[in-house]
Design an enzyme around this catalytic site. Structure first.
Site, PDB file in Angstrom:
ATOM      1  N   HIS A  12      82.765  17.211  81.454  1.00 34.08           N
ATOM      2  CA  HIS A  12      82.228  16.839  80.143  1.00 34.08           C
ATOM      3  C   HIS A  12      82.760  17.764  79.043  1.00 34.08           C
ATOM      4  O   HIS A  12      82.179  18.809  78.764  1.00 34.08           O
ATOM      5  CB  HIS A  12      80.687  16.907  80.218  1.00 34.08           C
ATOM      6  CG  HIS A  12      79.976  16.392  79.002  1.00 34.08           C
ATOM      7  ND1 HIS A  12      79.003  15.424  79.064  1.00 34.08           N
ATOM      8  CD2 HIS A  12      80.070  16.726  77.691  1.00 34.08           C
ATOM      9  CE1 HIS A  12      78.531  15.186  77.852  1.00 34.08           C
ATOM     10  NE2 HIS A  12      79.157  15.972  76.998  1.00 34.08           N
ATOM     11  N   HIS A  14      84.682  17.243  75.064  1.00 34.11           N
ATOM     12  CA  HIS A  14      85.195  16.371  74.000  1.00 34.11           C
ATOM     13  C   HIS A  14      86.484  16.994  73.482  1.00 34.11           C
ATOM     14  O   HIS A  14      86.482  18.181  73.112  1.00 34.11           O
ATOM     15  CB  HIS A  14      84.187  16.267  72.860  1.00 34.11           C
ATOM     16  CG  HIS A  14      82.853  15.734  73.287  1.00 34.11           C
ATOM     17  ND1 HIS A  14      82.483  14.427  73.085  1.00 34.11           N
ATOM     18  CD2 HIS A  14      81.813  16.317  73.932  1.00 34.11           C
ATOM     19  CE1 HIS A  14      81.259  14.236  73.566  1.00 34.11           C
ATOM     20  NE2 HIS A  14      80.832  15.369  74.090  1.00 34.11           N
ATOM     21  N   HIS A 192      75.870   9.856  77.116  1.00 29.51           N
ATOM     22  CA  HIS A 192      75.003  10.954  76.666  1.00 29.51           C
ATOM     23  C   HIS A 192      73.579  10.420  76.545  1.00 29.51           C
ATOM     24  O   HIS A 192      73.351   9.406  75.867  1.00 29.51           O
ATOM     25  CB  HIS A 192      75.432  11.455  75.288  1.00 29.51           C
ATOM     26  CG  HIS A 192      76.665  12.298  75.265  1.00 29.51           C
ATOM     27  ND1 HIS A 192      77.867  11.896  75.758  1.00 29.51           N
ATOM     28  CD2 HIS A 192      76.867  13.564  74.786  1.00 29.51           C
ATOM     29  CE1 HIS A 192      78.764  12.854  75.577  1.00 29.51           C
ATOM     30  NE2 HIS A 192      78.183  13.885  74.992  1.00 29.51           N
ATOM     31  N   GLU A 195      69.450  14.400  75.687  1.00 30.41           N
ATOM     32  CA  GLU A 195      69.813  15.617  74.954  1.00 30.41           C
ATOM     33  C   GLU A 195      68.900  15.679  73.723  1.00 30.41           C
ATOM     34  O   GLU A 195      68.063  16.573  73.610  1.00 30.41           O
ATOM     35  CB  GLU A 195      71.297  15.591  74.544  1.00 30.41           C
ATOM     36  CG  GLU A 195      71.773  16.822  73.786  1.00 30.41           C
ATOM     37  CD  GLU A 195      73.157  16.647  73.140  1.00 30.41           C
ATOM     38  OE1 GLU A 195      73.566  15.496  72.899  1.00 30.41           O
ATOM     39  OE2 GLU A 195      73.810  17.680  72.834  1.00 30.41           O
ATOM     40  N   ASP A 273      81.131  21.037  76.974  1.00 25.54           N
ATOM     41  CA  ASP A 273      80.897  20.126  75.842  1.00 25.54           C
ATOM     42  C   ASP A 273      81.925  20.337  74.725  1.00 25.54           C
ATOM     43  O   ASP A 273      82.854  19.552  74.591  1.00 25.54           O
ATOM     44  CB  ASP A 273      79.457  20.312  75.319  1.00 25.54           C
ATOM     45  CG  ASP A 273      78.826  19.051  74.784  1.00 25.54           C
ATOM     46  OD1 ASP A 273      79.426  17.970  74.928  1.00 25.54           O
ATOM     47  OD2 ASP A 273      77.721  19.138  74.216  1.00 25.54           O
ATOM     48  N   ASP A 274      81.749  21.371  73.920  1.00 27.45           N
ATOM     49  CA  ASP A 274      82.624  21.643  72.765  1.00 27.45           C
ATOM     50  C   ASP A 274      82.782  23.171  72.674  1.00 27.45           C
ATOM     51  O   ASP A 274      82.208  23.811  71.762  1.00 27.45           O
ATOM     52  CB  ASP A 274      81.954  21.127  71.481  1.00 27.45           C
ATOM     53  CG  ASP A 274      81.493  19.683  71.615  1.00 27.45           C
ATOM     54  OD1 ASP A 274      82.341  18.786  71.552  1.00 27.45           O
ATOM     55  OD2 ASP A 274      80.274  19.466  71.805  1.00 27.45           O
TER      56      ASP A 274
HETATM   57  N1  ADE Z   1      79.871  14.914  70.514  1.00 27.06           N
HETATM   58  C1  ADE Z   1      80.336  16.136  70.713  1.00 27.06           C
HETATM   59  N2  ADE Z   1      79.397  16.930  71.255  1.00 27.06           N
HETATM   60  C2  ADE Z   1      78.281  16.165  71.389  1.00 27.06           C
HETATM   61  C3  ADE Z   1      76.984  16.397  71.887  1.00 27.06           C
HETATM   62  N3  ADE Z   1      76.610  17.584  72.351  1.00 27.06           N
HETATM   63  N4  ADE Z   1      76.111  15.381  71.859  1.00 27.06           N
HETATM   64  C4  ADE Z   1      76.473  14.185  71.393  1.00 27.06           C
HETATM   65  N5  ADE Z   1      77.677  13.912  70.925  1.00 27.06           N
HETATM   66  C5  ADE Z   1      78.584  14.887  70.921  1.00 27.06           C
HETATM   67 ZN    ZN Z   2      78.977  15.858  74.941  1.00 28.96          ZN
END
Ligand code: ADE
Ligand code: ZN
Length: 330
Positions: A12, A14, A192, A195, A273-274
């Site tokens: 996971h 992006h 997703h 969250e 994630d990011d």
């Molecule tokens: N896009 C990038 N990171 C995200 C996240 N944590 N939740 C939803 N969309 C995303």
């Molecule tokens: Zn994500």
């Protein structure tokens, strides 16, 4: 303790969210774009909460305008992941950002990303597969167009379809048509949920989108019956603890439910994630989890094996990853 050398599987990430701020600043400079407002004085990305994070994410992404930009980004991201011990990554790619959901343009972006992936595999041994992601707050019509891009390019490399973005907007069922298209094209599915939405959001993603994995899913912990159902059905959670702590889903690492979900028999996996947005790397996540829950190499290898088994790749690729997890130094 450093876990950098431990082989890791990440399901996971992006692609734009993995862009280092210096990389995005460089692109902005090349294109004479002023996006200085999204950076802190120390150079990192600046945002207050999830919703502002989404705005900053999209502003940073506005500098990525050509297949060549994505080729360079893919190379930079995979080089960093490989340095953190990642041997296999599934990355979320959005036709919304790559060619504006036009199938011909999307093919060009995909070609450039795959070219970079091949180069990174040769030089760093890291394997990449793509998962097309629709953006929830862009609405169901655009999601359908993203699903068409995904369906047209589905295969051994483009292996999945998912849904990201603002979970507070719309309901999973609004995206059922897009997910049906992707499923019919042979793509594996994730979304997703759990969250920013509670357990009901996870239930609806499972029921209405028929996904086999859930991105995050951590707020399932609020509903013991749902936790039991996830454990019994083997749904895999793509858990990103550092992202959840950075965005305030949970106040501290020790309060994160990943350990409780695992103890209750849910299949959890670990991702970033990011990563530059949340000042993390996959090995840093392992270090924080070792501190918070006493997890060691054997725990992480178990979770990486679950991730390899849940990867959307072909069986030959899976066998290779599992072999590398079992014999890291071979
Ligand atoms: N896009 C990038 N990171 C995200 C996240 N944590 N939740 C939803 N969309 C995303
Ligand atoms: Zn994500």
């Amino acid at each position: 303790m450093s876990f950098k050398r431990l082989p890791k599987v990440e399901l996971h990430v992006h692609i734009e969210g993995a862009a280092p701020p210096a990389f995005i600043r460089g692109l902005a400079r090349e294109k004479n774009m002023d996006i200085s407002g999204i950076f802190r004085p120390d150079g990192g990305y600046e945002f207050r909460d999830f919703w502002q994070f989404l705005d900053v994410y999209e502003a940073a992404t506005s500098t990525l305008q050509t297949p060549e930009d994505y080729r360079r980004l893919t190379l930079a991201v995979l080089e960093e992941s490989a340095a953190q011990g990642v041997i296999y990554t599934e990355m979320f790619l959005s036709p919304d950002f790559c060619g504006g959901r036009d199938v011909a343009a999307w093919r060009e972006y995909l070609h450039a990303i795959r070219e970079a992936a091949e180069q990174a595999e040769q030089s760093h041994g890291i394997v990449l597969r793509g998962v097309v992601t629709a953006i929830r707050h862009f609405g169901p019509d655009r999601a359908r167009e993203a699903a068409l891009c995904a369906a047209e390019t589905a295969g051994d490399w483009l292996v999945g379809f998912g849904l990201a973005g603002d979970e507070k907007r719309g309901r999973p069922g609004d995206f059922a048509y897009a997910f049906d298209m992707a499923r019919e094209a042979g793509l594996r599915l994730t979304a997703h949920a759990g969250e920013w939405g509670g357990p009901q959001s996870v239930r609806e993603a499972l029921r209405d989108l028929r996904v086999e994995r859930i991105g995050h899913g951590v707020r399932a912990i609020e509903d013991p019956a749902l936790v039991d159902e996830l454990a019994a059905t083997g749904v895999v959670l793509e858990v990103c603890p550092g992202s959840n702590v950075a965005l305030g889903v949970f106040p501290r690492w020790a309060a994160h439910p990943v350990a409780r979900l695992r103890e209750r028999g849910v299949k959890v996996t670990l991702s970033t994630d990011d990563p530059p947005f949340f000042h993390t790397t996959l090995s840093a996540e392992y270090e924080r989890l070792a501190d918070a829950f006493g997890w060691d190499e054997a725990d992480f290898t178990e979770l990486n094996t679950i991730a390899a088994q849940a990867a959307f790749c072909d069986e030959e690729t899976r066998a290779k990853i599992l072999t590398r997890l079992e014999a890291p130094d071979a």
